[in-house]
Design an enzyme around this catalytic site. Structure first.
Site, PDB file in Angstrom:
ATOM      1  N   ARG A   1       0.830  -1.202   0.000  1.00  0.00           N
ATOM      2  CA  ARG A   1       0.000   0.000   0.000  1.00  0.00           C
ATOM      3  C   ARG A   1       0.868   1.257   0.000  1.00  0.00           C
ATOM      4  O   ARG A   1       0.564   2.248  -0.687  1.00  0.00           O
ATOM      5  CB  ARG A   1      -0.919  -0.002   1.220  1.00  0.00           C
TER       6      ARG A   1
ATOM      7  N   SER B   1     -18.049  -5.470   5.807  1.00  0.00           N
ATOM      8  CA  SER B   1     -18.290  -4.500   6.880  1.00  0.00           C
ATOM      9  C   SER B   1     -16.991  -4.308   7.653  1.00  0.00           C
ATOM     10  O   SER B   1     -16.435  -5.269   8.185  1.00  0.00           O
ATOM     11  CB  SER B   1     -19.398  -4.994   7.817  1.00  0.00           C
ATOM     12  N   ASN B   2     -16.498  -3.079   7.705  1.00  0.00           N
ATOM     13  CA  ASN B   2     -15.182  -2.797   8.301  1.00  0.00           C
ATOM     14  C   ASN B   2     -15.348  -1.843   9.475  1.00  0.00           C
ATOM     15  O   ASN B   2     -15.797  -0.710   9.316  1.00  0.00           O
ATOM     16  CB  ASN B   2     -14.267  -2.175   7.238  1.00  0.00           C
TER      17      ASN B   2
ATOM     18  N   HIS C   1     -25.904 -21.064   6.358  1.00  0.00           N
ATOM     19  CA  HIS C   1     -25.604 -22.492   6.245  1.00  0.00           C
ATOM     20  C   HIS C   1     -26.476 -23.191   5.204  1.00  0.00           C
ATOM     21  O   HIS C   1     -26.188 -24.326   4.795  1.00  0.00           O
ATOM     22  CB  HIS C   1     -25.781 -23.178   7.613  1.00  0.00           C
TER      23      HIS C   1
ATOM     24  N   ASP D   1     -21.480 -24.241   3.302  1.00  0.00           N
ATOM     25  CA  ASP D   1     -21.089 -25.158   4.371  1.00  0.00           C
ATOM     26  C   ASP D   1     -19.773 -24.704   4.997  1.00  0.00           C
ATOM     27  O   ASP D   1     -19.054 -23.868   4.436  1.00  0.00           O
ATOM     28  CB  ASP D   1     -20.942 -26.579   3.833  1.00  0.00           C
TER      29      ASP D   1
END
Length: 535
Positions: A353, A456-457, A508, A512
């Site tokens: 970065r 989602s951070n 689920h 799996d």
């Protein structure tokens, strides 16, 4: 004769609305096109326009009150007209409406006998009822033709009603397979207007039946009610943002509400840039023009409570907060979810970065790298890029990653379309643009729909581990924690390293445990070795 106006359906998911503000009061004269009120939906606060001329005789829902869709909102008629019968009958519709309603029910019952099955993914669109008194409509012009690809939010056609010519918006994605009413032709409400679905689908049976399908009967009613009220509001509030100044030959184009707010605040409309259609100034443009000092002053107001005193305050839930509660509640209680955790070495990512951001005019965040890595991992693990339905598991060939953004009223998830085909810099620019729109409440509906996976951070808040609720109809969501410096073991030696925790929450029914684990391993490889994302 007095006209009853009900609480309109201003969005496809709206079940109730809040009157944020009345711009007219009982006794005021009302012209067609005047803005009656501001109504808060689950998506935004919209201006509600009058279709009628007359005097405002009654207001059924006061400012701040919440009411279900189709509940009595107001009555407009001649000054001094007796409306007691309408009030006592709970705004019972006029007799001609009843006859029309009965006629529609009879037609509906008759048509069910000839219903045909609708192929998977096909949507039959009927001529909408765009005004209270509309019985048929004329297609003034088609903006799309057979074979064209359409997305939710696209304008399909201009339809002339008994009151005005209005744009008709699409609620589906797909290809236009058939047009049932040609330009210049007139057709009754609920007759076959067009069919949208997967390219190449055979819809000859639907065409032969005149659009009589079980799904068409269910879809046409809510959409009709919605369009009746939505389009007038959409003309003002939902136009695509532009940065054009709304002046022409010295004339300033602005909505009535925007003019009123500007006058109250003492603003010159010529100094304000419009984000509405053709640069028209709308309410949000005037509100966003408010000097920052005034906002800070109001925000600085503090309520002091004496020590030892108990105090509680009830704050009414916004429509956005209600929508979030309903959506996430449905997800949590219907999807059998489980979570998988993994720790990622971020040393190489941090070095990469730094190198990338050394290039002039380039800005890439760690979140952009995670989003790109997710898109590439989804290509290798298509089982995660799916949606569940009772009959089928839907495998998406496209990859659209939603990025959760916190806003004042709650949480929005703008979507980066075709994320796998974008570079890191393109993803970064897209995320910043959509996040800015989200915080300014300028996101278009199409920019929040169609995600196949969500990120989602909360790392920027120092959160190291957390579990997210799946953003249905996605099958999984990734929770991204903060980068933490700590002792790690490398080549048998304890050294200082930088790590980040990732948590994958899966449905689920479609994903799996082993599939989720393999996805995380691939994701870990991409993030720990960013050069592999460029291969």
């Amino acid at each position: 004769m007095a006209t009853v106006i009900n609480m309109p359906r201003l969005s496809d998911t709206m079940e109730e609305g809040v009157v944020a503000q009345w711009l007219k009061k009982v006794g005021d004269k009302v012209e067609e096109g005047d803005i009656l009120a501001e109504i808060e939906t689950d998506k935004a606060t919209m201006e509600f326009e009058s279709f009628y001329e007359g005097t405002l005789l009654h207001i059924g829902i006061q400012e701040g009150e919440t009411s279900p869709v189709d509940k009595l909102l107001a009555i407009i008629g001649e000054e001094g007209e007796d409306i007691s019968a309408l009030l006592n009958g709970e705004a019972e519709p006029a007799k001609e409406d009843k006859v029309e309603e009965t006629k529609e029910e009879t037609t509906s019952e008759a048509s069910t006998t000839d219903n045909v099955a609708v192929p998977e993914g096909v949507n039959v669109i009927a001529m909408p009822r765009l005004s209270d008194t509309m019985t048929d409509g004329t297609v003034a012009s088609w903006l799309k033709k057979v074979g064209d690809k359409v997305e939710e939010g696209d304008i399909l056609a201009e339809i002339e009603t008994d009151k005005a010519t209005m744009e008709f918006e699409c609620f589906y994605e797909g290809t236009i397979l058939h047009i049932g009413v040609q330009e210049g032709e007139t057709a009754p409400v609920d007759s076959l207007l067009t069919i949208i679905g997967p390219e190449g689908t055979d819809v000859s049976a639907i065409i032969a039946s005149g659009g009589n399908t079980p799904a068409a009967a269910e879809k046409s009613a809510p959409k009709t009610e919605e369009k009746k009220a939505e389009k007038p509001a959409a003309k003002v509030e939902e136009a695509k943002p532009t940065t054009t100044t709304s002046t022409s030959n010295g004339r300033v184009f602005a909505s009535p509400l925007a003019k009123k707010i500007a006058a109250d605040k003492g603003f010159n409309l010529a100094d304000i840039s419009g984000s509405g259609e053709n640069g028209r100034i709308i309410k949000k443009d005037v509100e966003n023009f408010t000097p920052a000092a005034k906002v800070e002053a109001s925000a600085a107001t503090t309520t002091f409570i004496a020590a030892g005193e108990e105090k509680s305050e009830e704050v009414k839930n916004s429509q956005m907060r209600k929508a979030i509660a309903k959506s996430l509640g449905n997800s949590k209680f219907t999807a059998p979810d489980f979570s998988l955790n993994i720790e990622v070495d971020m040393d190489n990512a941090m070095a990469s970065r730094k190198t990338i951001n050394a290039i002039p005019d380039v800005k890439v965040s760690f979140n952009d790298m995670v989003v790109k890595a997710c898109a590439m991992a989804l290509k290798k693990h298509p089982q995660v890029n799916t949606s569940w339905s009772d009959a089928n598991t839907i495998y998406h060939s496209h990859i659209h990653v939603g990025v959760a953004v916190a806003v004042d009223d709650g949480l929005l998830v703008p979507v980066i379309k075709h994320t796998d085909s974008l570079s890191l810099t393109q993803i970064g620019a897209g995320v910043r643009d959509l996040a800015g729109k989200a915080r300014n409440k300028k996101l278009a509906p199409a920019e929040m729909q169609g995600s196949t996976f969500t990120v989602s951070n909360l790392g920027m808040f120092g959160i190291q581990n957390f579990n997210s609720i799946i953003n249905q109809p996605n099958s999984a969501i990734l929770s991204v924690g903060a980068i933490v410096q700590k002792p790690v073991v490398k080549d048998g030696q304890i050294v200082v390293g930088n790590t980040m925790n990732l948590t994958l929450t899966c449905d689920h029914r479609t994903v799996d445990g082993a599939v989720g684990a393999q996805f995380l391993q691939t994701l870990k490889t991409f993030i720990e070795n960013p050069v592999t994302m460029l291969a």
